[in-house]
Write a protein that holds these residues in place. Structure first.
Motif: not given
Lengths: 630, 619
Positions: A141, A422, A424, A444-445, A448-449, A472, B241-246, B248
């Motif tokens: 994070r 995004h 960042f 944020q999730k 990202g989707r 993911a 981060r790009a896939f917001a996959s934390s 996962h």
């Protein structure tokens, strides 16, 4: 074995030229600084991780107490057996009773030591893994700017080395409590048995402690020196292994062997010194033990003769003497462990304390699938260092479904624009809207989707091809994965792999060509099925045929999506609906290819150079401008 | 790193070293005897260690005897109401035996460790020399991590063998043997009781150590996976981060972490179970000795001092019995570590100097390849390079182009003899490069490789790598030619700036230019650029090309590139496909020819997707 004398050869080299510019390996940046023995703040932080296991701590402390008491009781029982159970003509039942008590004590000792070691050992492991999890999850994070400037190796050394030395500390700290108790107990029991004899015997303790402390400081520096010399030598070996091709190509093997021989010699000397220092304590401790025993034999013997004490007391003293040097030895060892642990703890808390800049706000809502793929920049300013913005007041908007190419020389702010969409990083001024919502107001999730990203360097994880493409996107079934691979033209080469989609990718996909890795990362983005696709086109040279495939895949990928592409290839740029030209953080031109050519600005200048790739553009545009103006 | 187009199938099967896995028992035994012989190559120290061990054991054994005597004499004096002066000698003996024990323990430990360190010194030099001299083909097949394990961990296993296994065998054997003889001869029943815990504890200890070793190896592997998960995550944090996959990623972490933790718990359990049972067996013996000995003391069969001797001896024996396991472990470890280590040291290098090889003599500086073919080991069905012949004279520049896998890099690696061709000859001024010294070939042929490995040292040292005795002005000259001088002067420490893994990070283009600079430093007869300007922008490359024009006059220059602009100016261009030369000639010739080269030219200079797609045959 190689028995060269490196010193001599090297000396002769040095005579020839005083300026030899050659080293092998490098001096390690020593991270193992010894901290203070006790650091309140660090202890407090570590305690937070131990607190959930409070009950286990209580149990193990209780067990340590029981263990120590049983240890202390045994010589006393022996004494009792000697004095009242073995006198001639005594009832055998008395001895039997004592033995029964002995048996009970032994069982207590057995249970207590098991409980204590098991509970402590496991707890230390659990705490350790908790700490590591907390750090790892925190790193997920923290801001990317922190991750950008921190080497992975450094973080890994904290996640591993420092966490491990905490484990050592946690395990030994309970033992240290036991050792302290034992030492204290032995002294108490000795005084209780006979205070005069106890005082005589215990005079060796201050001497021992004094010697030990004096020794410790010297020994530690010797150990450190040996450790350091060893890791420098190992570093040089690692360098030789990784750089073997360069070494052979430049014909440095002979000289390197000589230089390495020198490092090995240094290590040898440092290790001998450390070994000498670690061994020198043995005769000292033995001498002191001997003196203590001699005192008991002499003074204790006299006391027995004079009838002051019984012979059993003397035997008990002899047993205690043999016991009390152990805790002193391990306690001084634990002193170093504690110092190391505090230094490590300090570095661990540093990681845990890294500030998280980008957080979901309290009122953050998820972007829903009904939100479109539009993007809007309103007067956005941003800099990694706020005083030196790399994006200066940029405004533009991209309609849902449109493809926009971002063009500009290195340092023009393209990558920052991409990262900002995004979220960042947080903008300094202005606002960015995705699907009509300020990115700071959505989770944020869900962002990202909503956005899929393809980075310049395709990054693959250890795992199968299937896992890598799905990544993911848990919702995607195998068919969806295969469909995406087909769409980007990766299906055929995947099937040609030994196990098709189940082929394991090793070491970041080193068993694939660059173009193949690129296609896999396209498939990954396609599976994610996001409304917006952001892509940083690869600059690496791939052969022109693969290049064609990638161009085709890109068109598939962008179909029906909003696309923002940092373009390096002319072909990509020409396929875009619109081109945005950036220069030094500002938007200087926008329009389609023909419009921009007619404009005769920066874009047309770049184009006139007739380079196949926009990556060929000279980096130093300011000097270029000067050249054009003259 | 070479691009030898290893397919997935070929990688794991023919690796030479593996971190885990079993070692053939015969090789293990051989390793043990070889390590022992190595230790006795330092005979004075090795024997001194063993003799000191024997004396230390004798001293150690005498202490319980003296203690028993002290107790007996005290009792005797007390009963006889004699003068306590008789206690002096025994007190003195106790002190003396303790001091002697300490000193001889010091000597035996120190000399034994010295022998270990001496061996480590020899082995380190041998391993380093070997690794540096083994050819590319070996390194292609060997994972660098495995070599590092051999050079660091296996080395430790071998080093520790003398002190922790060999000398300790003497120590423990003597201590238990002499001690047992002493006790049993004093009193058979009590002796048997006192020693009853020894076989049991020794056996448990050995079982435990071997079990722990096994789990330790598995644990290492699991921890390896855990660190891989973490490392990949941190290295690929932008993808994460790009896939917001934390989430996962955390899941992956949890799985790896839990499996390591479970094994770790298992390890603790094994250890605790065994040590606690060993302690228990010890105390049971002690209780028996106390009871039966006590009965005998009461009945006057033995003295109290004898009982004290038995009890003290048991305490002394506890430690070496526990160490039995360490000993067994030491043997097991040394046999696997040694076997791997010696396999590396004994590995034959395929690329060697022939006997009486002379240095290469440069006369004109003409490079000639005659019918050269090459196939990679383990992939002998497919020739990477087939029947290549060409000649290049001093001052000539030859461009080499071709799609990936066409054999360009392989061909370039044959010229400095990184590999030997399977067929045909390569010669410089008429001398077959296999007939002259390797070192002189490497100095005459310099390659700027695709992947430039930088050494962690100053820029200056990196540039002077091939020629460390050079002058500062030379370093500046080549840096200027490589278009790097201005950039370096802008760095805080200028030429002293540390680069490499732990230094300032350079961009791909800067790395390549540094790599070029250090190669120019070699002033070779044949200069090869193996796709080494890809990351340098076109204008800088242009400037660089002008800068080395003079330099190129005195040598043969070979340029491999994807970007046509990098080699259009060459005197001759070779177009490679499938390991063979399919077209050659000047830029103009090849354009006129309208073949593969022409296609590439069109593709790069006038990219119009539709037309090109048709040309390339991609639908």
């Amino acid at each position: 074995m190689n028995q060269t004398k490196p010193d001599k050869t090297l000396q002769s080299i040095k005579d020839k030229s005083p300026h030899i510019r050659a080293v092998v390996g490098s001096h390690r940046i020593e991270e193992e600084i010894f901290g203070r023995v006790f650091d309140g703040k660090v202890t407090q932080r570590i305690w937070q991780f131990v607190r959930p296991y409070k009950h286990k701590v209580m149990v193990s402390i209780f067990a340590v107490l029981a263990f120590t008491c049983s240890q202390l009781t045994i010589p006393l029982l022996i004494r009792h057996a000697i004095d009242s159970g073995m006198a001639p003509g005594v009832q055998p039942t008395i001895l039997l009773q004592i033995i029964i008590i002995f048996a009970i004590i032994v069982i207590i000792n057995f249970i207590a030591s098991r409980v204590q070691e098991l509970v402590t050992g496991r707890m230390a492991e659990e705490v350790l893994f908790d700490i590591r999890r907390a750090m790892f999850s925190h790193l997920q994070r923290v801001s990317l700017s922190f991750m950008d400037k921190t080497e992975v190796g450094r973080l890994m050394s904290r996640l591993q080395g420092d966490v491990n030395s905490m484990q050592e500390f946690l395990e030994t700290s309970v033992l240290a409590i036991g050792d302290l108790l034992l030492l204290f107990g032995i002294v108490m029991v000795m005084f209780w048995l006979d205070w005069q004899l106890a005082i005589m015997v215990l005079t060796v303790i201050p001497i021992l402690l004094g010697v030990r402390i004096l020794w410790l400081t010297r020994a530690r520096s010797a150990f450190m020196a040996a450790h350091e010399a060893n890791s420098i030598t190992n570093g040089a070996l690692a360098e030789a292994i990784h750089g073997v091709r360069a070494v052979q190509a430049m014909d440095r093997t002979k000289l390197n062997s000589e230089l390495y021989g020198q490092l090995v010699d240094n290590t040898f000397k440092a290790q001998l010194r450390a070994s000498k220092l670690s061994q020198v304590m043995i005769p000292i401790v033995d001498t002191l033990t001997g003196s203590a025993m001699a005192v008991v034999a002499l003074a204790g013997g006299m006391m027995v003769v004079s009838g002051r004490i019984e012979v059993g007391v003397m035997v008990a003293f002899l047993f205690y003497i043999q016991r009390f040097f152990d805790p002193i030895r391990s306690l001084t060892m634990q002193y170093s462990v504690m110092q190391r642990a505090m230094a490590s703890g300090h570095r661990l808390t540093e990681v845990l304390d890294v500030k998280i800049d980008v957080k979901d706000s309290d009122k953050a809502k998820p972007l829903s699938s009904s939100d479109d793929g539009s993007i809007e920049f309103q007067n956005v300013t941003f800099g990694y260092n706020p005083e030196n913005p790399v994006v200066k007041g940029i405004s533009f908007s991209v309609n849902s479904g449109e493809t926009v190419a971002l063009v500009g020389p290195t340092g023009s702010g393209k990558s920052s624009v991409m990262a900002l969409i995004h979220r960042f990083y947080e903008v300094q001024a202005g606002a960015i809207f995705v699907g009509g919502h300020d990115v700071r107001d959505v989770t944020q999730k869900s962002l990202g989707r909503h956005i899929a990203m393809v980075l310049q360097e395709p990054y693959l994880f250890t795992g199968t091809v299937m896992e890598n493409i799905r990544y993911a996107s848990n919702w995607a079934d195998d068919k969806a994965v295969v469909d995406s691979a087909k769409a980007v033209g990766a299906h055929d080469f995947i099937l040609a792999l030994p196990k098709g989609y189940d082929t394991m990718l090793t070491e970041r996909g080193s068993n694939l060509s660059h173009g193949q890795r690129q296609l896999l990362s396209f498939a990954r983005a396609l599976v994610a099925d996001a409304k917006i696709l952001i892509m940083d086109e690869a600059t690496a040279n791939i052969d022109s045929y693969t290049e064609m495939q990638i161009q085709k895949a890109l068109q598939q990928l962008l179909k029906g999506r909003t696309g923002i592409v940092i373009a390096h290839r002319l072909a990509t740029i020409r396929n875009a609906d619109r081109i945005i030209v950036l220069k030094q953080g500002q938007l200087v031109e926008q329009g389609d290819h023909d419009q921009l050519l007619n404009l005769g600005g920066l874009y047309s200048q770049l184009y006139q150079h007739n380079y196949a790739s926009f990556d060929d553009l000279p980096t130093d545009l300011s000097s270029k401008d000067r050249k054009f103006s003259t | 790193m070479t691009k030898n187009n290893q397919s997935i199938t070929g990688t794991s099967s023919n690796r030479t070293f593996r971190r885990t896995g079993t070692v053939d028992p015969h090789a293990g035994l051989d390793a043990i005897s070889r390590i022992t012989r190595m230790a006795f190559r330092y005979p004075t120290r090795a024997w001194l260690a063993i003799i000191a061990t024997i004396i230390a054991v004798l001293m150690q054994l005498s202490i319980p005897v003296f203690l028993g005597q002290a107790v007996d004499q005290t009792q005797a004096v007390a009963e006889a109401r004699a003068e306590p002066e008789t206690l002096y000698p025994i007190a003195f003996l106790l002190l003396f035996a303790s001091i002697a024990r300490g000193i001889f323990t010091l000597i035996h430990n120190y000399t034994a460790e010295t022998v270990g360190h001496l061996m480590a010194r020899d082995i380190r030099n041998a391993v380093y020399g070997k690794i540096q001299n083994l050819p590319f083909s070996f390194h292609d097949r060997t994972h660098s991590g495995d070599l590092i394990t051999v050079g660091m961990l296996d080395l430790e296993g071998v080093r520790m063998f003398f002190s922790t296994a060999l000398v300790r065998t003497v120590l423990v054997g003597l201590l238990i043997g002499l001690g047992a003889a002493l006790l049993l001869s004093t009193n058979l029943t009590l002796g048997l009781l006192a020693l009853s815990f020894v076989p049991f504890a020794g056996w448990r200890s050995a079982v435990m150590r071997l079990a722990l070793r096994k789990t330790w190896l598995i644990l290492q592997e699991r921890l390896g996976i855990l660190s891989q998960v973490m490392e990949e995550n941190l290295g690929g944090i932008r993808v994460v981060r790009a896939f917001a996959s934390s989430e996962h990623e955390m899941k992956k972490f949890e799985i790896a972490s839990k499996s390591a933790l479970r094994l770790s718990h298992e390890r603790i359990e094994t250890r605790v179970q065994n040590t606690s049972i060993m302690t228990l067996s010890f105390f049971v013996s002690m209780g028996l000795v106390l009871y039966f000995g006590g009965r005998q003391v009461a009945s006057g069969e033995i003295t109290l001092g004898t009982l004290a001797t038995f009890l003290t001896f048991m305490t002394i024996l506890q430690m070496p019995v526990r160490q039995l396991g360490m000993m067994v472990n030491g043997y097991a470890r040394a046999s696997t570590c040694g076997a791997r280590l010696f396999a590396l040291i004994d590995h034959e290098s395929e690329i060697n100097n022939v006997p009486d090889a002379q240095d290469l003599k440069i006369i004109d500086g003409t490079l000639k390849l005659e019918n050269v073919s090459f196939a990679y080991k383990g992939n002998t069905d497919r020739q990477a390079v087939t029947g290549i012949s060409f000649e290049a004279k001093k001052g000539e520049t030859i461009g080499v182009i071709g799609s990936p896998g066409s054999g360009k890099t392989t061909l370039m690696h044959l010229i400095p003899r990184f590999y030997d061709p399977t067929n045909g000859t390569i010669s410089i001024d008429g001398q077959d490069i296999r007939r002259v010294t390797l070192s002189s070939v490497r100095q005459a042929v310099a390659v700027v490789q695709q992947d430039s490995f930088l050494f962690t040292t100053s820029i200056e040292n990196n540039i002077a790598y091939a020629n460390p005795y050079t002058e500062t002005s030379q370093i500046h000259d080549v840096a200027e030619s490589a278009q790097l001088h201005d950039y370096i002067l802008g760095l805080p420490d200028k030429y002293e700036t540390i680069v490499g893994e732990r230094g300032v990070s350079l961009s791909g283009g800067q790395r390549q230019r540094l790599s070029i600079a250090r190669t120019l430093m070699m002033k070779p007869t044949v200069l090869i650029f193996d796709d080494s300007t890809a990351a340098i922008d076109a204008e800088t490359e242009n400037r660089f090309r002008t800068a080395i024009k003079e330099f190129a006059k005195d040598r043969v220059t070979l340029i491999v590139a994807h970007r046509l602009a990098s080699l259009m100016h060459a005197d001759r261009i070779l177009c490679l496909d499938n390991g063979q030369i399919i077209e050659q000639g000047t830029h103009e010739d090849l354009l006129l020819l309208g073949g593969r080269y022409r296609d590439l030219y069109e593709l790069q200079m006038h990219p119009n997707p539709e037309i090109l797609a048709k040309k390339a045959g991609i639908k």
